[in-house]
Design an enzyme around this catalytic site. Structure first.
Site, mmCIF file in Angstrom:
data_model
loop_
_atom_site.group_PDB
_atom_site.id
_atom_site.type_symbol
_atom_site.label_atom_id
_atom_site.label_comp_id
_atom_site.label_asym_id
_atom_site.label_seq_id
_atom_site.Cartn_x
_atom_site.Cartn_y
_atom_site.Cartn_z
ATOM 1 N N ASN A 9 37.303 32.768 2.615
ATOM 2 C CA ASN A 9 37.931 33.053 1.818
ATOM 3 C C ASN A 9 38.039 32.133 0.883
ATOM 4 O OD1 ASN A 9 40.192 34.788 0.309
ATOM 5 N ND2 ASN A 9 41.528 33.621 1.470
ATOM 6 N N TRP A 10 36.939 32.112 -0.146
ATOM 7 C CA TRP A 10 37.261 32.460 -1.178
ATOM 8 C C TRP A 10 37.951 32.282 -2.192
ATOM 9 C CZ3 TRP A 10 30.862 33.369 -2.164
ATOM 10 C CH2 TRP A 10 30.384 32.463 -1.738
ATOM 11 N N LYS A 11 39.335 33.038 -2.504
ATOM 12 C CA LYS A 11 39.861 33.563 -3.114
ATOM 13 C C LYS A 11 39.194 33.634 -5.150
ATOM 14 C CE LYS A 11 43.262 31.579 -0.243
ATOM 15 N NZ LYS A 11 44.844 30.494 -0.074
ATOM 16 N N HIS A 96 46.362 39.596 2.276
ATOM 17 C CA HIS A 96 46.515 38.927 2.397
ATOM 18 C C HIS A 96 47.987 38.049 2.069
ATOM 19 C CE1 HIS A 96 45.746 34.059 1.083
ATOM 20 N NE2 HIS A 96 45.052 34.196 2.394
ATOM 21 N N GLU A 98 48.540 36.196 -0.109
ATOM 22 C CA GLU A 98 49.088 35.894 -1.814
ATOM 23 C C GLU A 98 48.911 37.603 -2.396
ATOM 24 O OE1 GLU A 98 45.650 34.072 -2.030
ATOM 25 O OE2 GLU A 98 46.822 31.684 -1.019
ATOM 26 N N GLU A 168 48.279 33.967 9.491
ATOM 27 C CA GLU A 168 48.660 32.752 8.205
ATOM 28 C C GLU A 168 49.824 33.210 8.573
ATOM 29 O OE1 GLU A 168 44.364 32.576 6.112
ATOM 30 O OE2 GLU A 168 45.454 34.338 5.547
ATOM 31 N N GLY A 174 47.655 26.437 2.067
ATOM 32 C CA GLY A 174 46.947 26.100 1.002
ATOM 33 C C GLY A 174 48.075 24.949 1.113
ATOM 34 N N SER A 210 45.449 25.638 5.920
ATOM 35 C CA SER A 210 45.175 24.664 6.164
ATOM 36 C C SER A 210 44.895 24.432 6.966
ATOM 37 C CB SER A 210 46.654 24.654 6.024
ATOM 38 O OG SER A 210 47.071 23.846 4.904
ATOM 39 N N GLY A 231 40.689 28.826 3.450
ATOM 40 C CA GLY A 231 40.847 28.712 2.217
ATOM 41 C C GLY A 231 39.827 27.833 2.137
ATOM 42 N N GLY A 232 40.871 26.569 0.977
ATOM 43 C CA GLY A 232 40.738 25.496 0.318
ATOM 44 C C GLY A 232 39.530 24.641 1.660
HETATM 45 P P1 PGA Z 1 43.798 27.435 3.058
HETATM 46 O O1 PGA Z 1 43.960 29.336 2.863
HETATM 47 O O2 PGA Z 1 42.706 27.622 3.864
HETATM 48 O O3 PGA Z 1 43.324 27.025 1.731
HETATM 49 O O4 PGA Z 1 45.410 26.680 3.849
HETATM 50 C C1 PGA Z 1 44.040 29.793 3.862
HETATM 51 C C2 PGA Z 1 43.735 31.394 3.634
HETATM 52 O O5 PGA Z 1 44.824 31.958 2.628
HETATM 53 O O6 PGA Z 1 43.847 32.554 3.589
#
Ligand code: PGA
Length: 249
Positions: A9-11, A96, A98, A168, A174, A210, A231-232
């Site tokens: 997930n590149w956000k 998601h 977010e 999640e 994050g 994470s 994500g990260g």
């Molecule tokens: P993260 O994000 O790996 O940076 O915790 C995961 C996500 O939001 O899908």
């Protein structure tokens, strides 16, 4: 054979040029393996560039991070499932945390988006998860079940079988904190039971929050996890190509 899904997930990172460069590096570092799939959820502006960059790799797939449920019309700023499809997406994230927390997305919104994705042929990846307060109050099951019911109500077993779920926990996204494999597995079993009772006995259930190259092996050793949503740790193509080879012989 178990087929593990590694979803990046590149956000709000990696524009078209950057996506092309990233995927060139990734393709050079990672050769197809039959025991895993790799999906990239790119920003809308980078979908086409990313889809072009992987077009000769059937094991790789590009998806949108969000869609609006209407197929077209006066919805400034939004993209529809048919538009994402036209740009080369084959999947989309829905709900998601977010989107839910920062953009006010409701369970009912997720239901419309899942239905729109299915109707147009995009694979929906519905994200569910509890906040820390909900977990500490013992409400994890209630919250996840409410999100599943909210997002998937009205779908028959055939439609449900095309949906991928990511658990999640919001407190793990994050933050550098992740659920233990056992904690994640307990929720995954409940997700599976919920879908099984509605005619989809073998859903793909991913864990996210994470996940990184250091903890992925321990998490994926838990057989309830069909993959990870990252994500990260997916933003660097070298690190991500290492992560997607977790557990490779
Ligand atoms: P993260 O994000 O790996 O940076 O915790 C995961 C996500 O939001 O899908």
């Amino acid at each position: 054979m178990r087929r593990v899904l590694f979803a990046a997930n590149w956000k709000m990172h990696l524009g078209p040029e950057e996506a092309r460069a990233y995927l060139k590096t990734f393709r050079a570092r990672y050769n197809r393996r039959d025991d895993r799939d790799v999906w990239f959820f790119a920003p809308a502006v980078s979908l086409e560039a990313a889809a072009q960059a992987i077009r000769e790799r059937g094991d790789l797939l590009v998806g949108a991070q969000d869609i609006y449920w209407e197929p077209k019309g006066a919805f400034t700023g939004a993209i529809s499932a048919p538009l994402a499809l036209q740009a080369g997406a084959k999947a989309t994230l829905v709900g998601h945390s977010e989107r839910r927390q920062l953009f006010g997305e409701t369970d009912d919104d997720t239901r419309r988006k899942v239905a729109a994705a299915l109707a147009s042929g995009l694979a929906p990846l519905l994200c569910v998860g509890d906040t820390l307060a909900e977990r500490e109050a013992g409400h994890t099951t209630a919250v996840v079940t409410r999100q599943l019911a909210g997002g998937l109500s009205g779908l028959d077993g055939g439609a449900l079988a095309r949906v991928v779920i990511a658990y999640e926990p919001v407190w793990a996204i994050g933050t550098g904190r992740n659920a233990t494999p056992q904690d994640a597995a307990a929720v995954h079993r409940e997700v599976r039971a919920w879908l099984g009772a509605r005619g989809a006995p073998a859903p793909r259930v991913l864990y996210g929050g994470s996940v990184n190259v250091k903890n992925a092996a321990e998490l994926l050793a838990e057989r309830e996890l069909d993959g990870v949503l990252v994500g990260g740790a997916s933003l660097d193509p070298d690190a991500w190509s290492q992560l997607v080879q977790t557990g490779a012989a």
